[in-house]
Design a protein around this motif. Structure first.
Motif, short mmCIF file in Angstrom:
data_model
loop_
_atom_site.label_atom_id
_atom_site.label_comp_id
_atom_site.label_asym_id
_atom_site.label_seq_id
_atom_site.Cartn_x
_atom_site.Cartn_y
_atom_site.Cartn_z
N THR A 164 0.83 -1.21 0.00
CA THR A 164 0.00 0.00 0.00
C THR A 164 0.86 1.26 0.00
O THR A 164 0.59 2.22 -0.72
CB THR A 164 -0.93 0.00 1.23
N ARG A 165 1.96 1.22 0.80
CA ARG A 165 2.85 2.38 0.84
C ARG A 165 3.55 2.59 -0.49
O ARG A 165 3.72 3.70 -0.96
CB ARG A 165 3.87 2.19 1.96
N ARG A 166 3.98 1.47 -1.13
CA ARG A 166 4.65 1.59 -2.43
C ARG A 166 3.71 2.14 -3.49
O ARG A 166 4.11 2.90 -4.36
CB ARG A 166 5.18 0.23 -2.85
N LEU A 167 2.44 1.75 -3.44
CA LEU A 167 1.47 2.24 -4.41
C LEU A 167 1.10 3.69 -4.14
O LEU A 167 0.82 4.47 -5.05
CB LEU A 167 0.20 1.37 -4.38
N ALA A 168 1.09 4.06 -2.85
CA ALA A 168 0.70 5.42 -2.48
C ALA A 168 1.78 6.43 -2.81
O ALA A 168 1.50 7.59 -3.12
CB ALA A 168 0.35 5.49 -0.99
N LEU A 169 3.07 6.00 -2.76
CA LEU A 169 4.17 6.93 -2.99
C LEU A 169 4.13 7.56 -4.38
O LEU A 169 4.22 8.78 -4.51
CB LEU A 169 5.50 6.22 -2.74
N PRO A 170 3.98 6.78 -5.46
CA PRO A 170 3.89 7.41 -6.78
C PRO A 170 2.71 8.35 -6.92
O PRO A 170 2.80 9.40 -7.56
CB PRO A 170 3.78 6.23 -7.75
N LEU A 179 3.63 11.62 -5.31
CA LEU A 179 4.57 12.36 -6.14
C LEU A 179 3.87 12.97 -7.36
O LEU A 179 4.12 14.11 -7.73
CB LEU A 179 5.70 11.44 -6.59
N LEU A 180 2.97 12.17 -7.97
CA LEU A 180 2.25 12.68 -9.13
C LEU A 180 1.35 13.85 -8.75
O LEU A 180 1.22 14.82 -9.51
CB LEU A 180 1.43 11.56 -9.76
N SER A 181 0.72 13.76 -7.59
CA SER A 181 -0.15 14.87 -7.17
C SER A 181 0.67 16.12 -6.92
O SER A 181 0.25 17.22 -7.29
CB SER A 181 -0.92 14.47 -5.91
N ASN A 199 2.29 21.49 -8.64
CA ASN A 199 3.36 22.43 -8.97
C ASN A 199 3.31 22.85 -10.43
O ASN A 199 3.56 24.03 -10.76
CB ASN A 199 4.72 21.81 -8.66
N ALA A 200 2.97 21.90 -11.31
CA ALA A 200 2.85 22.25 -12.74
C ALA A 200 1.70 23.24 -12.96
O ALA A 200 1.83 24.19 -13.74
CB ALA A 200 2.64 20.99 -13.56
#
Length: 296
Positions: free
Chosen positions: A10-16, A19-21, A26-27
């Protein structure tokens, strides 16, 4: 063991996704900043050019001879210094009008919040209806009313409408509810202070951030106002800077005076400066006022 593995996945899936959010936010902020600053950059660069460079070079490049000083000299000397007259008119319309409007809005908002006014909720409902009416929709009725009482093409015809700010009354009530404790007012009244003394000596200092917030809103609105002065004024000596720049821009194309187009560009750059200075100077009060409104 299985539970621990599920948490790791769950943590590995949540990390990307996190980052994408962040990248997306920022974009979006970067695009908004570019969209906001590009017209200002074009304005600054164009004010450094002469007529040949203005139409013959890249819009985001400075002038080859950097004519900013010469353009400023021509701007303030044009038509016997009419631009300074327009700028002073705008300062009076916007700064004085916004200050008076902000005080009236804070006073009205305080009264709606703290005083036992008969039918105040119904009256406040009418104020909120005023928020829904766009300013351009009221320009023609205001002109007709001004024509009936002889205020067309006068200072007061352009100044008085800026004192009415229904959204400011709403903000004044919000700030009063958030910043002025009723217990403090009761203590002041027990000590013998009247309602005006309680407002001026106790409530108004607490409402100062709200006053600055409303002032900045109305200052920006009046400073950028165009349609009402356009229908109300015909004497160039009474024009605000926006209307004066519009006349220069119009004569540049309709009468074949390209130098007026350069005057309009340089004048637009100078007209932005007072607003920027005002927001920078009052930034601390602006932030405090917005935070108080958010808490409510």
């Amino acid at each position: 063991m299985t539970l621990a593995l599920d948490r790791t996945r769950t943590r590995r899936l949540a990390l990307p996704s996190v980052l994408l959010s962040r990248i997306g936010v920022n974009a979006a902020l970067a695009l908004a900043a570019v969209y906001t600053l590009m017209p200002l950059l074009w304005l600054v660069m164009s004010a450094t050019k002469d007529i040949d460079d203005l139409f013959g070079t890249n819009g985001f490049a400075p002038g080859r001879r950097f004519e900013l000083a010469a353009n400023l000299k021509r701007l303030f000397a044009a038509s016997d210094g009419i631009y300074l007259r327009w700028l002073v008119n705008t300062v009076v319309y916007a700064v004085v009008g916004a200050a008076v409007a902000a005080f009236l809005c804070v006073l009205a908002g305080y009264a709606f919040d703290k005083l036992a006014v008969p039918y105040k909720e119904k009256l406040f409902g009418f104020v909120l209806l005023g928020v829904l009416v766009p300013a351009t929709a009221t320009a023609l009725p205001l002109y007709l009313v001004a024509a009936e009482i002889g205020l067309v093409n006068t200072f007061w015809g352009a100044f008085l409408p800026g004192l009415v700010f229904p959204f400011g009354v709403y903000l004044g009530r919000v700030f009063s509810a958030a910043s002025v404790p009723g217990e403090v007012l009761e203590a002041v009244r027990v000590d013998g202070a009247g309602e005006w003394r309680a407002f001026w000596s106790v409530a108004f200092p607490m409402l100062r951030p709200g006053f600055v917030t409303i002032f900045l809103f109305q200052l920006t609105h009046i400073w950028n106002s165009f349609f009402l002065p356009l229908v109300m004024l015909s004497d160039q000596r009474l024009f605000p800077v926006n209307l004066g720049l519009y006349t220069w821009n119009s004569t540049a194309f309709s009468q074949g005076h390209p130098e007026d187009y350069l005057l309009a560009i340089t004048g637009s750059l100078i007209a932005v400066v007072p607003l920027v200075i005002t927001f920078v100077v009052l930034q601390r009060h602006w932030k405090a006022g917005m935070t108080a409104g958010a808490l409510k």
